[in-house]
Write a protein that holds these residues in place. Sequence first.
Motif: not given
Length: 284
Positions: A81-92, A154-160
């Motif tokens: 949705y126009g945002m760059e989010l952090l991801v890893n193997e712990q999340v879809l 939580t990290k993504n919410a902070g970055l956004q």
Amino acid sequence: MTIQTAFAGLVAAITPLYDNREAANIAHLVMEHITGLGKLDRVFHKDSDLSAPQEAQYQQAMTALLEHRPVQHITGKSWFYGMELLVNEQVLIPRPETEELVEWILLDHPAQPAWRLLDIGTGSGCIPIALKKQWPAADMWAMDVSPSALAIATKNAGLQHTPIRFIPQDVLATDASKVLPSLNIIVSNPPYIRESERANMQEQVEAFEPSIALFVPDNDPLLFYRRIARLAKEKLEHGGKLYFEINEALGKEVVEMLEEEGFREAKLKQDMFGKDRMVRAVKK
């Protein structure tokens, strides 16, 4: 090895795994991650040599891709949705279908209400973060059973810059609703892939994304939907809405379950590919 040579070599290596366009898109993402240069800048600097550390990173990325690892796990990022989010193997990894679910919610409520909303099984936090961006006055809550997923969210919410109340909670637990306020909207993209469907999945998904967020027993594929519907009956205000992303093969069953649980106006919606993918229902 030059930037252009590296790009061409990566495309050639992974083309047996992907079609030409997808292979090129993946190679562009990897090369941008390694060099820090966008596509146009890489064209301008195509004859520049990769440094020794960049070549090592390039070889690691190629090995990972040939092992079917998703490119988002290599870059550590995914767009939603126009945002760059952090991801890893712990999340879809956020999917376009989930963007459509967010869009449906926003189109239903164009006035940007100052409501309370809960996302169940939030993963990367993509749904509440996207909604909070559009509804800054809303009170956003998000629940997940995985502490590792909540750390990423939580990290993504902070970055956004989107304040969200994250709750470590298993929605299947009998006391899952105790910490929740009354709500206007509940949304969820819960586990919905039946175990018998596992063999038909892409290896990039089945091997590298969290099983806890994907699979449900064959003998109870609506396990999470039923539990969330009952939580919604308890916590949604009168007229509050429940939104689900669903297994395309189980749309009719989800609608029937919601009607049996007492919800009204249960509506099935198709995604951009014409597949039954979303359901909305209203609390009486």
